[in-house]
Design an enzyme around this catalytic site. Structure first.
Site, mmCIF file in Angstrom:
data_model
loop_
_atom_site.group_PDB
_atom_site.id
_atom_site.type_symbol
_atom_site.label_atom_id
_atom_site.label_comp_id
_atom_site.label_asym_id
_atom_site.label_seq_id
_atom_site.Cartn_x
_atom_site.Cartn_y
_atom_site.Cartn_z
ATOM 1 N N PHE A 162 56.117 82.147 -16.302
ATOM 2 C CA PHE A 162 55.339 82.350 -15.080
ATOM 3 C C PHE A 162 56.181 81.901 -13.894
ATOM 4 C CE2 PHE A 162 52.441 81.310 -11.653
ATOM 5 C CZ PHE A 162 51.629 82.437 -11.636
ATOM 6 N N ASP A 247 63.518 77.192 -12.978
ATOM 7 C CA ASP A 247 62.295 77.108 -12.186
ATOM 8 C C ASP A 247 61.610 75.782 -12.511
ATOM 9 O OD1 ASP A 247 59.682 77.217 -11.276
ATOM 10 O OD2 ASP A 247 59.346 79.302 -11.838
ATOM 11 N N LYS A 276 55.278 72.653 -5.883
ATOM 12 C CA LYS A 276 54.090 71.844 -6.177
ATOM 13 C C LYS A 276 54.122 70.367 -5.739
ATOM 14 C CE LYS A 276 52.491 74.619 -10.095
ATOM 15 N NZ LYS A 276 51.074 74.901 -9.800
HETATM 16 C C1 LIG Z 1 56.822 77.501 -13.103
HETATM 17 C C2 LIG Z 1 56.109 78.034 -11.906
HETATM 18 N N1 LIG Z 1 56.782 78.793 -11.031
HETATM 19 C C3 LIG Z 1 56.185 79.287 -9.945
HETATM 20 C C4 LIG Z 1 54.853 79.059 -9.683
HETATM 21 C C5 LIG Z 1 54.216 79.634 -8.462
HETATM 22 O O1 LIG Z 1 53.972 78.617 -7.535
HETATM 23 P P1 LIG Z 1 52.966 78.850 -6.312
HETATM 24 O O2 LIG Z 1 51.605 78.977 -6.885
HETATM 25 O O3 LIG Z 1 53.142 77.627 -5.452
HETATM 26 O O4 LIG Z 1 53.408 80.077 -5.628
HETATM 27 C C6 LIG Z 1 54.114 78.270 -10.571
HETATM 28 C C7 LIG Z 1 52.689 78.027 -10.335
HETATM 29 O O5 LIG Z 1 51.939 77.660 -11.187
HETATM 30 C C8 LIG Z 1 54.761 77.745 -11.711
HETATM 31 O O6 LIG Z 1 54.107 76.998 -12.595
#
Ligand SMILES: Cc1ncc(COP(=O)(O)O)c(C=O)c1O
Length: 422
Positions: A162, A247, A276
């Site tokens: 994700f 990520d 986050k």
């Molecule tokens: C690993 C990862 N990357 C990207 C995102 C996307 O982040 P945002 O919701 O701040 O756009 C998330 C959100 O849960 C995530 O867990």
């Protein structure tokens, strides 16, 4: 005398009932407004209207107190209403909240410097969310090859990954359900099974410019990458001159017990994304890159109106300072080990847990039977907030300040729920 006590008791009961009715009316009104005015992205939410928070607790408008074991989905690093963070935000707000990137601002520069000092990176760019940070990382990787004069647009990611909800990040996300309704999707992504180095090797071709991975797949059920796999991925990237993008939107900023999860895998990425937990709840995202990958952006290639604004960066600095000064990484490691021991004991007693996965304060509790949503709602009724992933995983991502005492409270409530106790 006894008459007086009776009267007082009755008056109190009447007052309590009136308060409860008012809180219920407020909840009903908010739910009805939400149904009327908000796009239906979240379906039916947990019936809690958050009023305020303190430490690891959130309080509803009905006055009820909830232990926040999900921390705004790994966002509230320092819990709620942390003194250092709120002071930093309010004092920055009194100075200046926003100025555009035509000019320099001190919190932006200092936060970039701090992140560089604490990580593998040489350069930083600030965005406003995880998806935006990943958009930046994808552009940076493609820009790197373009500026070298040999465009290699393909990026390999993992199935069940994700990476966000924007058009490029749904294309990067290895789950069809997020992509299909919004096609045509951005081309140039290929998905391979996670923790399978041979699948990754087979997917590499002359067009491959980057590999993008999470070290724990948080959104699909808290699945950690194997140590050997990550080591092999790094080696593969180095040997094939492919950029490694990690990520750490969910795993970064102490969540797994080290400031960044990659530290536990004995590797360094070329590009890393954060969001986050970085500013403890103020929207922020960050792209970190080593010297080589940084050449992917030339002036004018990328930017953001809000990204790197003084308010969010002052918050980010306060979060990093508090993690350091309160030894919150130490706390995560101690309390997580304790939580995991307690969860193992619960399983001995209830036989209701199939597996506990994750690291630090990012744990997935896979249920052997029963529905995760039901367990989530029963915990809610007992005053604990968690998330349910899929049909059978309870995810917890509490603030890094969670104490052993609070962990005991949570695990005993979970045990009661799993044993069907009211
Ligand atoms: C690993 C990862 N990357 C990207 C995102 C996307 O982040 P945002 O919701 O701040 O756009 C998330 C959100 O849960 C995530 O867990």
């Amino acid at each position: 005398m006894s008459e007086l006590i009776k009267d007082l008791k009755e008056a109190k009961e009447t007052k309590d009932k009136a308060k409860e009715a008012a809180a219920q009316a407020k909840l009903d009104q908010i739910i009805s407004y939400d149904e009327q005015f908000y796009l239906p992205c979240f379906g039916k939410r947990v019936p809690l209207v958050v009023d305020h928070g303190r430490n690891v607790y959130l309080y509803g408008t009905d006055g009820k107190k909830y232990m926040d074991m999900i921390g705004g989905i790994a966002v509230n690093t320092l819990g709620h209403n942390n003194g250092r963070l709120t002071r930093a935000i309010s004092s920055q707000a009194r100075k200046v909240i926003h100025c555009c990137n035509y000019y320099y601002n001190e919190p932006q520069t200092l936060l970039a410097k701090k992140l560089v000092e604490k990580s593998f990176a040489d350069k930083v760019f600030f965005a406003n969310s995880g998806a935006e940070a990943n958009e930046g990382a994808i552009k940076l990787a493609r820009g790197y090859w373009f500026h070298k004069g040999t465009p290699k647009p393909k990026i390999i990611t993992a199935t069940m990954s994700f990476h966000g909800r924007t058009m490029a990040t749904i294309a990067a996300t290895g789950q069809e359900k997020f992509r299909t309704p919004f096609g045509p999707n951005l081309p140039g992504f290929e998905y391979v099974p996670y923790n399978d180095i041979n699948a990754l090797k087979s997917a590499i071709d002359g067009e491959t410019g980057a590999i993008m991975l999470e070290l724990i797949q948080g959104e699909s059920g808290v699945h950690p990458a194997d140590f050997d796999y990550v080591q092999a991925v790094r080696k593969l990237c180095t040997e094939n001159k492919i950029l490694l993008i990690i990520d750490e939107v969910q795993t970064g900023i102490g969540r797994t017990g080290t400031l960044f999860a990659y530290e536990q895998y004995g590797i360094q990425p070329d590009i890393m994304t954060l969001a986050k937990g970085l500013a403890g709840g103020v929207p922020i995202g960050a792209v970190l890159a080593n010297k080589m990958a940084s050449t992917g952006f030339a002036p004018g290639d990328h930017g953001s109106t809000f990204g790197g604004n003084p308010l969010a960066c002052a918050a980010g600095l306060a979060v990093l300072e508090e993690i350091e000064s309160k030894n919150l990484l130490g706390n995560v490691n101690t309390v997580s080990a304790y939580l995991q021991k307690k969860l193992a004991n619960i399983n001995k007693k209830t036989k209701k847990i199939a597996e506990v996965r994750g690291k630090g304060f990012l744990l997935g509790i896979e249920l052997d039977s029963g529905s995760a949503s039901e367990v989530k709602m029963k915990l809610f009724e007992k005053g604990f907030l968690v998330s349910a992933i899929g049909s059978n995983v309870i995810r917890i991502a509490p603030p890094l300040i969670l104490s052993r005492f609070q962990a005991i409270k949570f695990t005993s409530a979970l045990q009661d729920v799993l044993q069907g106790k009211e």
